[in-house]
Design a protein around this motif. Structure first.
Motif, PDB file in Angstrom:
ATOM      1  N   ASP A 148      -6.717   6.207  -0.257  1.00 60.78           N
ATOM      2  CA  ASP A 148      -8.026   5.935  -0.845  1.00 60.78           C
ATOM      3  C   ASP A 148      -8.441   4.488  -0.577  1.00 60.78           C
ATOM      4  OD1 ASP A 148      -8.120   8.482  -1.749  1.00 60.78           O
ATOM      5  OD2 ASP A 148      -7.894   8.006  -3.882  1.00 60.78           O
ATOM      6  N   PHE A 149      -7.481   3.666  -0.174  1.00 61.83           N
ATOM      7  CA  PHE A 149      -7.744   2.282   0.197  1.00 61.83           C
ATOM      8  C   PHE A 149      -8.519   1.518  -0.881  1.00 61.83           C
ATOM      9  CE2 PHE A 149      -7.428   4.647   4.252  1.00 61.83           C
ATOM     10  CZ  PHE A 149      -6.270   4.057   4.737  1.00 61.83           C
ATOM     11  N   GLU A 150      -8.049   1.676  -2.104  1.00 62.37           N
ATOM     12  CA  GLU A 150      -8.684   0.966  -3.210  1.00 62.37           C
ATOM     13  C   GLU A 150      -8.425  -0.533  -3.093  1.00 62.37           C
ATOM     14  OE1 GLU A 150      -7.119   2.674  -6.775  1.00 62.37           O
ATOM     15  OE2 GLU A 150      -7.772   4.715  -6.267  1.00 62.37           O
ATOM     16  N   SER A 151      -9.360  -1.339  -3.551  1.00 60.69           N
ATOM     17  CA  SER A 151      -9.189  -2.786  -3.474  1.00 60.69           C
ATOM     18  C   SER A 151      -8.163  -3.300  -4.485  1.00 60.69           C
ATOM     19  CB  SER A 151     -10.531  -3.494  -3.697  1.00 60.69           C
ATOM     20  OG  SER A 151     -11.081  -3.125  -4.951  1.00 60.69           O
ATOM     21  N   TRP A 161       0.801  -1.227   0.000  1.00 61.54           N
ATOM     22  CA  TRP A 161       0.000   0.000   0.000  1.00 61.54           C
ATOM     23  C   TRP A 161       0.835   1.278   0.000  1.00 61.54           C
ATOM     24  CZ3 TRP A 161      -2.213   3.311   4.178  1.00 61.54           C
ATOM     25  CH2 TRP A 161      -1.430   3.308   5.349  1.00 61.54           C
ATOM     26  N   MET A 162       2.063   1.233   0.541  1.00 61.28           N
ATOM     27  CA  MET A 162       2.885   2.444   0.539  1.00 61.28           C
ATOM     28  C   MET A 162       3.381   2.802  -0.860  1.00 61.28           C
ATOM     29  SD  MET A 162       3.369   4.187   3.349  1.00 61.28           S
ATOM     30  CE  MET A 162       2.739   4.032   5.018  1.00 61.28           C
ATOM     31  N   GLY A 163       3.332   1.848  -1.787  1.00 60.04           N
ATOM     32  CA  GLY A 163       3.703   2.124  -3.169  1.00 60.04           C
ATOM     33  C   GLY A 163       2.515   2.390  -4.058  1.00 60.04           C
ATOM     34  N   HIS A 164       1.323   2.510  -3.470  1.00 57.82           N
ATOM     35  CA  HIS A 164       0.094   2.746  -4.228  1.00 57.82           C
ATOM     36  C   HIS A 164       0.003   4.216  -4.646  1.00 57.82           C
ATOM     37  CE1 HIS A 164      -4.225   2.861  -5.177  1.00 57.82           C
ATOM     38  NE2 HIS A 164      -4.181   1.534  -5.214  1.00 57.82           N
ATOM     39  N   ALA A 165      -0.643   4.454  -5.763  1.00 55.75           N
ATOM     40  CA  ALA A 165      -0.789   5.818  -6.277  1.00 55.75           C
ATOM     41  C   ALA A 165      -1.628   6.698  -5.353  1.00 55.75           C
ATOM     42  CB  ALA A 165      -1.417   5.782  -7.672  1.00 55.75           C
ATOM     43  N   ALA A 166      -2.541   6.090  -4.598  1.00 54.63           N
ATOM     44  CA  ALA A 166      -3.390   6.844  -3.672  1.00 54.63           C
ATOM     45  C   ALA A 166      -3.596   5.990  -2.424  1.00 54.63           C
ATOM     46  CB  ALA A 166      -4.719   7.195  -4.327  1.00 54.63           C
TER      47      ALA A 166
END
Length: 401
Positions: free
Chosen positions: A249-252, A241-246
């Motif tokens: 936003d907690f996208e699935s 999750w730390m490499g996620h674009a947002a």
């Protein structure tokens, strides 16, 4: 002028007066600013500001801001280094990314005698992917040529050999690999902070390193990963999750962030990153080229004094005499190396032992002196000539050598 600079730098470290510390190639000394930096992070930021510190003290950006500080030391561009995890995990990320970038090839070339963890990581990936996608080939350093790399997807190589202290020609080997169509991952564990590296000019693809050696980040301090900008669109194989674009936003589904941020995975230790940042602050306004010259002066002086002494046993120098081929340690091989190393430590000269018969003397240009060299060699000569190392207490091996 240089002497006053190095006196000042030495004063920025806690160094026990009764010991000569020549193990900075394993664990750097404690910077004087680090206890206060950690106390501030614990007592003020965490203690008083609590969870708000992720924003008010910008904890969330520490892997990137500390990465940029490391980039300055290793000759990298801004936004190409992230400080996170450890060297082995970052090598895992880099190796799988390199295989993805070079999909028509499956061979991973390693040096047969390099630091074992690097080769363990490569072997583990080969087991995971299977022989059809990843095959390991071990080469000697003399075989790192275009002809021997012409079917390689990627080469993993240590910039400085951990046993002998020999320095590899980064530009020559990188050029040979690229001519052969191979990518290169350089392990900078024993060169960052003591050698004037230029990852941009040498066109390095990936690099990994640790911050607890010559960068003085503290025991178990995080590693770092360099990814050249043209490769930063490749997937992080450990997507978190730390490499996620947002991330909030907690996208699935996973959407990677742009740039170097995508190579983050999970939440990083703020305490550890604070210690690393304190260690890196010592390098501010100090040219790495100046530290390199100081390193060569210290190791060269050690070799000259070693040559001038007459030992009662055979002492073989493993480290190259040539400045262009030497890192920041001097390694010797001799019988009874382990027990001699323990006697040295008991005499106040802190060194380390590497199997089967190597003693390493690591020189940090930030705090070691010519006096350290003389004291270390005097102790070595006395221990050998008096055979003090034969005492029973020096034969017992602890877990860490």
């Amino acid at each position: 002028m240089s002497e006053s600079i190095f006196d000042h730098l030495r004063s920025r470290f806690h160094l026990p007066e009764d010991r000569v510390y020549l193990d900075g190639n394993s664990l750097g000394a404690l910077p004087t600013t680090t206890p206060a930096a950690l106390a501030n992070t614990v007592e003020q930021q965490w203690g008083s500001d609590l969870i708000a510190s992720w924003n008010s003290h910008n904890w969330i950006e520490l892997p990137l801001t500390v990465g940029d500080e490391i980039a300055h030391i290793i000759g990298a561009e801004k936004d190409t280094v992230v400080c996170c995890d450890n060297l082995s995990i970052n090598l895992y990320k880099a190796l799988l990314a390199a295989l993805e970038l070079n999909p028509s090839r499956r061979v991973v070339c390693v040096e047969d005698q390099q630091f074992p963890s690097d080769n363990y990581i490569a072997a583990g990936i080969a087991r995971l992917l299977g022989e059809d996608r990843c095959a390991i080939r071990a080469l000697s350093i003399s075989d790192m040529t275009s002809d021997n790399l012409n079917d390689a997807a990627v080469l993993i190589l240590s910039h400085v050999d951990y046993k002998t202290g020999s320095l590899r020609d980064m530009q020559k080997i990188t050029e040979a690999a690229h001519q052969a169509g191979s990518l290169v991952i350089w392990d900078l564990a024993h060169s960052a902070g003591v050698i004037d590296i230029d990852l941009v000019t040498t066109d390095v693809d990936f690099a990994v390193g640790c911050t607890y050696k010559f960068l003085n980040g503290g025991p178990g301090a995080p590693g770092y990963l360099y990814v050249q900008k043209r490769h930063q669109s490749v997937a992080n194989p450990i997507s978190g999750w730390m490499g996620h674009a947002a991330m909030f936003d907690f996208e699935s589904g996973y959407r990677p962030a742009d740039g170097i941020r995508r190579f983050l995975t999970g939440t990083q230790s703020v305490l550890a990153l604070s210690a690393v940042r304190s260690g890196l602050s010592v390098f501010e306004n100090v040219p790495i080229s100046l530290l390199r010259q100081r390193s060569l002066t210290l190791t060269g002086d050690f070799i000259r004094q070693l040559d001038a002494r007459s030992f009662s046993v055979s002492v073989d120098l493993l480290t190259p005499r040539s400045d262009a081929k030497r890192g920041s340690q001097v390694s010797i091989a001799l019988n009874d190396a382990f027990s001699i190393s323990q006697a040295l430590i008991d005499s106040g000269v802190i060194v380390d032992f590497r199997a089967p018969n190597i003693i390493r003397f690591g020189f940090s240009p930030l705090y070691n002196t010519e006096t350290d060299t003389t004291k270390a060699l005097e102790a070595l000569e006395t221990i050998i000539d008096t055979r003090r190392f034969e005492a029973p207490e020096y034969q017992v091996r602890a877990t860490v050598t």
